[in-house]
Design a protein around this motif. Sequence first.
Motif, PDB file in Angstrom:
ATOM      1  N   LEU A  23       0.862  -1.179   0.000  1.00 32.61           N
ATOM      2  CA  LEU A  23       0.000   0.000   0.000  1.00 32.61           C
ATOM      3  C   LEU A  23       0.899   1.230   0.000  1.00 32.61           C
ATOM      4  CD1 LEU A  23      -2.465  -0.996   2.872  1.00 32.61           C
ATOM      5  CD2 LEU A  23      -2.897  -1.163   0.407  1.00 32.61           C
ATOM      6  N   THR A  41       0.786   5.784  -0.042  1.00 28.54           N
ATOM      7  CA  THR A  41      -0.072   6.966   0.109  1.00 28.54           C
ATOM      8  C   THR A  41       0.618   8.197  -0.467  1.00 28.54           C
ATOM      9  OG1 THR A  41      -1.522   8.147   1.621  1.00 28.54           O
ATOM     10  CG2 THR A  41       0.706   7.722   2.398  1.00 28.54           C
ATOM     11  N   PHE A  94     -12.720   9.237  -0.371  1.00 29.31           N
ATOM     12  CA  PHE A  94     -11.355   8.789  -0.090  1.00 29.31           C
ATOM     13  C   PHE A  94     -10.871   9.372   1.242  1.00 29.31           C
ATOM     14  CE2 PHE A  94      -6.672   8.702  -1.005  1.00 29.31           C
ATOM     15  CZ  PHE A  94      -6.559   7.322  -1.147  1.00 29.31           C
ATOM     16  N   TRP A 133     -10.497   8.389   5.725  1.00 25.51           N
ATOM     17  CA  TRP A 133     -10.488   7.323   6.741  1.00 25.51           C
ATOM     18  C   TRP A 133     -10.371   7.962   8.117  1.00 25.51           C
ATOM     19  CZ3 TRP A 133      -6.811   5.663  10.371  1.00 25.51           C
ATOM     20  CH2 TRP A 133      -7.074   4.427  10.984  1.00 25.51           C
ATOM     21  N   ILE A 170     -11.603   0.615   4.205  1.00 27.71           N
ATOM     22  CA  ILE A 170     -10.502   1.402   3.665  1.00 27.71           C
ATOM     23  C   ILE A 170     -10.783   1.711   2.197  1.00 27.71           C
ATOM     24  CG2 ILE A 170      -8.003   1.557   3.385  1.00 27.71           C
ATOM     25  CD1 ILE A 170      -8.765   0.812   6.209  1.00 27.71           C
ATOM     26  N   ILE A 206      -9.759   2.640  -1.508  1.00 33.37           N
ATOM     27  CA  ILE A 206      -8.523   2.396  -2.258  1.00 33.37           C
ATOM     28  C   ILE A 206      -8.624   3.066  -3.624  1.00 33.37           C
ATOM     29  CG2 ILE A 206      -7.128   0.605  -3.413  1.00 33.37           C
ATOM     30  CD1 ILE A 206      -8.072  -1.323  -1.242  1.00 33.37           C
ATOM     31  N   GLY A 236     -11.375  -3.485   2.180  1.00 34.23           N
ATOM     32  CA  GLY A 236     -10.952  -2.468   1.211  1.00 34.23           C
ATOM     33  C   GLY A 236     -11.964  -2.360   0.087  1.00 34.23           C
ATOM     34  N   VAL A 241      -3.929   4.395  -0.416  1.00 35.97           N
ATOM     35  CA  VAL A 241      -4.902   4.463   0.683  1.00 35.97           C
ATOM     36  C   VAL A 241      -4.768   5.848   1.306  1.00 35.97           C
ATOM     37  CG1 VAL A 241      -4.947   1.995   1.209  1.00 35.97           C
ATOM     38  CG2 VAL A 241      -3.192   3.445   2.253  1.00 35.97           C
TER      39      VAL A 241
END
Lengths: 213, 399
Positions: free
Chosen positions: B124, B126, B139, B141, B148, B150, B197, B211
């Motif tokens: 993953l 970011t 998008f 969290w 999650i 993605i 996800g 993520v």
Amino acid sequence: MQLTISNLLPVYFEKSHTQTSEVWGKEIVWQKGELIKIVAPSGSGKSSLINFLYGMRKDFDGAIRYDQQDVRNMNPEQLAPLRKDHVSIVFQDLRLFPHQTVAENLEIKRQLNPFHSPEKVLEMTERLGIGTKMNSLAKTCSYGEQQRVAIIRALLQPFDFLLLDEPFSHLDDRNSQNAMQLILEEAKARNASIVLADLERIEFFPYTRLFHL
Amino acid sequence: MAVSFKPIQPLLQTGTNAASRWFSYIGLGVGVLLLLCSIQMFINIQQLLKEGSIRKNGFDYISITKSVTNETMGQPEKNLFSQAELDELKAQPFIEDVSPLLPNDFRVKLSAGSVLAFSTDMFLETLDNDFIDTLPPSFTWQEGQYNIPIILSSDFFEIYNVFAPGQGLPQISRETAMGIPVQIICEGNGLTETFTGKIVAFSDRVNSVLVPKNFLLWSNKTFGKGANVQASRVFVKTKDANNTELLKFVDQKNYKLNKDKTLLGRNKMVIQGIFSGLGIFGLLVVLLALMLFSFYLQLVIARSKDSLQLLLTLGYSPSWLSRNVARIFVPVYIVVVIAALAFTQLMQWSFHHFVMYDREELSTPLHWVTLLTAVVLIVLSIITNHRLVRSLLNKLHTN
């Protein structure tokens, strides 16, 4: 409505003109209903005077006022209603639309501010002897016929003053008197004033005031 | 009773010089057509490339990596970007902003759960939200949240569909993929946690599995080794990916630049440039035609001068006359612009149907901006025409 002329003189005239003339450089007031005769030999400024009175030219000194309105200060937009509703004219050079018929020439003027019905117009043309010319192009008519069209055209609107610049120059005596009669009737119907300018005295115009230009 | 223009109209010699009149009509039509077509095509391109747009707010976004060579192999510190190197990048005048692509620092497994018999080790990463081309509002969290979002690379997704049949897995569409929840199993520090996800978008720009940043920071802290995580890839935001200064700097540092991702953005720019040029050309043709038409109008009024003057002498008002003279040409303007609009519609239909095979991003009816332009053109030409006639008539009166 009254017409006031104050110290009027074309800019291209000598001051000496004011000494002999009964109009140039004088203070004159004409009221509605008066029949004014202006005798004007060639070169005395007859057509200039008529043009000044109609707001066509402004190359003069002095002032011309219809009631309180000074002609010199009127813009084209303000002159339009004056000509449509209050002052009518017969030009010396007639000024018809040459490529339109007699009927079209008359209708163009009549529709602006109709004083007469189309039937009455036809009657007037017949009275002056041009009834059969309604569908002829103006340019194909003789000067005499054109002059009668110009006279009738001037009588189709309401007016307080009718300016006539040698209105009978192309007409014989009989036709002239005929036309004069019609003009007088129309002026009377409106209680209007006639300002007739011509080279010499016209015997059949019953003027109330006479001026020598 | 209203004064009629009918007996007046024959006094205008509009029939004179018909060739010049027709040239100006045709010129006006062609100019308007060019202008409307350009606007419509400009909008078409905008709509077609909306999704695939790499340029965002007029910037290029490109990824930079260090070249892994035989000498640097096995020495992660030489292949990763240090904070000092990031700061150096940021300090360059041709670089607007920098965002490192931070990876996970723990083991991640992905499984399709009971839906598909598919499981794999994965990674993953970011990136700052500002650098993501397709950023849906979902998008985000928050700590404690098991779902999650993605953002998956379009390329990765395509690769899956390439190998899926050979693995006995079904090929799936984007829409389906976005509907399938996957299990993300994070392991580390003796902890195992399973998250759900869900693909919320596909990215053409970033070749990664993205993520939300706060999730990755949190999970690196929870499951990771605790070391400072460094990025091997950095995204830079620049005004121009083809800036020679930038390329020189990158070469000098022995960095590698992924530039082909900017191509689409460049092509779009070039195509839009072409159509802007065409539009401006069209506008010029319109102006030329209007000029030609004004010459024609001046000619008409000059030829009809005596009649118009006599009308004013008889007591017709200049404003009434100019309004009515100008009105003669209004239907012409309307017909010309509507004809051009019809041709533009035909062009759009052909383009959509034959060239674009009825793609959904485009629509066969013309865009409202194109229609509005046509209306504006009609209004504009009527106003200029009216003003021109009025000024010509005023001149006539003062002569």
